[in-house]
Enzyme design. Structure first.
Site, PDB file in Angstrom:
ATOM      1  N   PRO A   1      33.448  -4.070  33.904  1.00  7.79           N
ATOM      2  CA  PRO A   1      33.851  -3.753  35.274  1.00  7.79           C
ATOM      3  C   PRO A   1      34.503  -2.374  35.291  1.00  7.79           C
ATOM      4  CG  PRO A   1      35.349  -5.378  34.298  1.00  7.79           C
ATOM      5  CD  PRO A   1      34.270  -5.123  33.292  1.00  7.79           C
TER       6      PRO A   1
ATOM      7  N   CYS B   1      44.396  -4.233  33.687  1.00  2.00           N
ATOM      8  CA  CYS B   1      44.409  -2.943  34.385  1.00  2.00           C
ATOM      9  C   CYS B   1      45.759  -2.233  34.196  1.00  2.00           C
ATOM     10  CB  CYS B   1      44.125  -3.141  35.872  1.00  2.00           C
ATOM     11  SG  CYS B   1      44.168  -1.579  36.765  1.00  2.00           S
TER      12      CYS B   1
ATOM     13  N   LYS C   1      39.922 -11.121  31.232  1.00  2.00           N
ATOM     14  CA  LYS C   1      39.746  -9.858  30.506  1.00  2.00           C
ATOM     15  C   LYS C   1      41.134  -9.322  30.194  1.00  2.00           C
ATOM     16  CE  LYS C   1      37.236  -5.445  30.644  1.00  2.00           C
ATOM     17  NZ  LYS C   1      38.209  -4.425  31.049  1.00  2.00           N
TER      18      LYS C   1
ATOM     19  N   GLY D   1      35.528  -1.927  24.063  1.00  2.00           N
ATOM     20  CA  GLY D   1      36.339  -0.768  23.701  1.00  2.00           C
ATOM     21  C   GLY D   1      35.685   0.104  22.666  1.00  2.00           C
TER      22      GLY D   1
HETATM   23  C1  LIG Z   1      36.787   4.502  35.618  1.00  2.00           C
HETATM   24  C2  LIG Z   1      37.122   3.184  35.006  1.00  2.00           C
HETATM   25  C3  LIG Z   1      37.398   2.095  35.830  1.00  2.00           C
HETATM   26  C4  LIG Z   1      37.725   0.859  35.271  1.00  2.00           C
HETATM   27  N1  LIG Z   1      37.936  -0.212  36.097  1.00  2.00           N
HETATM   28  C5  LIG Z   1      38.155  -1.445  35.562  1.00  2.00           C
HETATM   29  C6  LIG Z   1      38.225  -2.596  36.383  1.00  2.00           C
HETATM   30  O1  LIG Z   1      38.067  -2.551  37.611  1.00  2.00           O
HETATM   31  N2  LIG Z   1      38.478  -3.779  35.765  1.00  2.00           N
HETATM   32  C7  LIG Z   1      38.631  -3.882  34.399  1.00  2.00           C
HETATM   33  O2  LIG Z   1      38.851  -4.980  33.883  1.00  2.00           O
HETATM   34  N3  LIG Z   1      38.539  -2.811  33.614  1.00  2.00           N
HETATM   35  C8  LIG Z   1      38.276  -1.602  34.149  1.00  2.00           C
HETATM   36  N4  LIG Z   1      38.108  -0.541  33.331  1.00  2.00           N
HETATM   37  C9  LIG Z   1      38.157  -0.734  31.871  1.00  2.00           C
HETATM   38  C10 LIG Z   1      36.754  -1.022  31.304  1.00  2.00           C
HETATM   39  O3  LIG Z   1      36.257  -2.233  31.829  1.00  2.00           O
HETATM   40  C11 LIG Z   1      36.793  -1.122  29.773  1.00  2.00           C
HETATM   41  O4  LIG Z   1      37.651  -2.165  29.422  1.00  2.00           O
HETATM   42  C12 LIG Z   1      37.288   0.162  29.119  1.00  2.00           C
HETATM   43  O5  LIG Z   1      36.687   1.295  29.696  1.00  2.00           O
HETATM   44  C13 LIG Z   1      37.018   0.144  27.592  1.00  2.00           C
HETATM   45  O6  LIG Z   1      35.652   0.023  27.327  1.00  2.00           O
HETATM   46  P1  LIG Z   1      34.737   1.305  26.938  1.00  2.00           P
HETATM   47  O7  LIG Z   1      35.367   1.962  25.752  1.00  2.00           O
HETATM   48  O8  LIG Z   1      33.382   0.733  26.666  1.00  2.00           O
HETATM   49  O9  LIG Z   1      34.748   2.220  28.131  1.00  2.00           O
HETATM   50  C14 LIG Z   1      37.799   0.705  33.871  1.00  2.00           C
HETATM   51  C15 LIG Z   1      37.520   1.821  33.051  1.00  2.00           C
HETATM   52  C16 LIG Z   1      37.172   3.019  33.599  1.00  2.00           C
HETATM   53  C17 LIG Z   1      36.847   4.175  32.687  1.00  2.00           C
END
Ligand SMILES: Cc1cc2nc3c(=O)[nH]c(=O)nc-3n(C[C@H](O)[C@H](O)[C@H](O)COP(=O)(O)O)c2cc1C
Length: 328
Positions: free
Chosen positions: A16, A100, A139, A201
């Site tokens: 998300p 968050c 989450k 992550g």
């Molecule tokens: C722009 C942005 C918005 C995000 N919004 C949410 C969200 O609405 N809900 C959530 O659980 N995590 C949110 N996250 C976190 C991501 O879901 C994820 O946990 C985090 O980016 C780590 O994963 P990655 O390294 O694959 O990016 C957001 C991350 C980014 C970069």
């Protein structure tokens, strides 16, 4: 992977992301083989108050399946009510945001603030469990801060109270997005719960996904930032994990086609004004690292119509292809 009674065709999910994972973005991810996609976090209060803007986040389609709807809130009763609404609205699974790190969200006791309050987590999961028959996930983060890592405790509590899976992004809330995700903690959670664990992550490509699955024993991987301007990552990862072939990088021609398709879907969905405005960030991601990308993007600031934009994109990619041919 199976979450509750939801049987998934593969174990690669879209994270998300607020302001990003709308219906259009999810459709792009699905076109490349992503199975379980999540909405951005949706306010439980907004749902209950019937706020029009909140409901826009729930827009979906028949092809947008299976869909996980992520809700944030702090009050168990309000969250349960919101989950009832979303269940009736046709979600396939429900996720509660407990990670968050944004101040505005933390101030309300929601999101990552829940990592500090295991008793509240228990009440939330119990109440929400009663409110829906759908698969229920949480989450979480590693903990609130470095000296308070409690993801394992929170995961165990959630499982006891009825959660069907745990998604973990093992950075602390205080960390935000700095440093690294501590994948050892994914392994730690996996050892302590029976329900599926989805690791998240710093998965930047198919090899990372495999390394996360192998090194932690987790059941699925969730990809966020690496999917920006790069929906191919889902197909590449699914293929790589199945050992079904080499990792294929998209050609320039494919990049252009996908970018154009995404742009047109965005304009169709939001209308020309908002569609173009909200696409600017995607344009940046799609052209990041490409030769002359920043110069091209500067030129785009003067373009205000979608036909003109598509033309400029075509011109840019043709020039890249010509350069590539000349170098061969
Ligand atoms: C722009 C942005 C918005 C995000 N919004 C949410 C969200 O609405 N809900 C959530 O659980 N995590 C949110 N996250 C976190 C991501 O879901 C994820 O946990 C985090 O980016 C780590 O994963 P990655 O390294 O694959 O990016 C957001 C991350 C980014 C970069």
């Amino acid at each position: 992977m199976k979450i509750g009674n939801l049987l998934l065709a593969n174990n690669v999910c879209l994270a998300p992301m607020a302001g990003i994972t709308d219906l259009v973005f999810r459709t792009m991810a699905r076109n490349f083989g992503c199975e379980l996609c999540f909405t951005e976090m949706v306010s439980a209060n907004g749902l209950i108050r019937n706020a029009k803007k909140t409901y826009r986040y729930l827009e979906s389609s028949d092809a947008d399946r299976p869909l996980g709807v992520q809700i944030f809130g702090a009050d168990p009763g309000i969250l349960a009510e919101a989950v009832r609404i979303v269940t009736e609205g046709g979600a396939d699974s429900i996720d509660i945001n407990m990670g968050c790190p944004v101040t505005k969200v933390l101030k309300t006791g929601s999101g990552g603030a829940l990592m500090k309050d295991p008793l509240r987590v228990a009440r939330i999961v119990r109440e929400v469990r009663k409110a829906t028959h759908l698969p229920l996930t949480i989450k979480i983060r590693a903990g609130w801060k470095r000296h308070g890592i409690n993801a394992i405790d929170i995961a165990v509590i959630a499982e006891e109270c009825g959660a069907d899976a745990v998604i973990i992004h093992p950075r602390t809330v205080e960390q935000g997005f700095s440093g690294f995700a501590d994948w050892d903690l994914i392994a730690g959670v996996k050892k302590r719960v029976v329900v599926p664990v989805i690791g998240n992550g710093d998965v930047r490509g198919p090899q990372d996904a495999k390394r996360m699955l192998d090194s932690t024993g987790c059941d699925g991987v969730m990809i966020g930032r690496a999917a920006l301007g790069n929906p191919w990552i889902f197909g590449q990862t699914v293929t790589y994990l199945k050992k079904a072939g080499p990792i294929q990088a998209p050609t320039l021609c494919e990049r252009e086609q996908v970018l154009r398709n995404h742009l047109m879907m965005n304009v169709q969905h939001y209308g020309s004004g908002v569609g173009l405005k909200t696409f600017r960030k995607h344009m940046l991601w799609y052209t990041k690292g490409l030769r002359g990308g920043s110069h091209f993007r500067q030129k785009l600031t003067k373009i205000h119509g979608s036909a003109e934009l598509i033309e400029a994109v075509h011109h840019y990619f043709t020039s890249l292809e010509t350069q590539e041919d000349q170098e061969m």
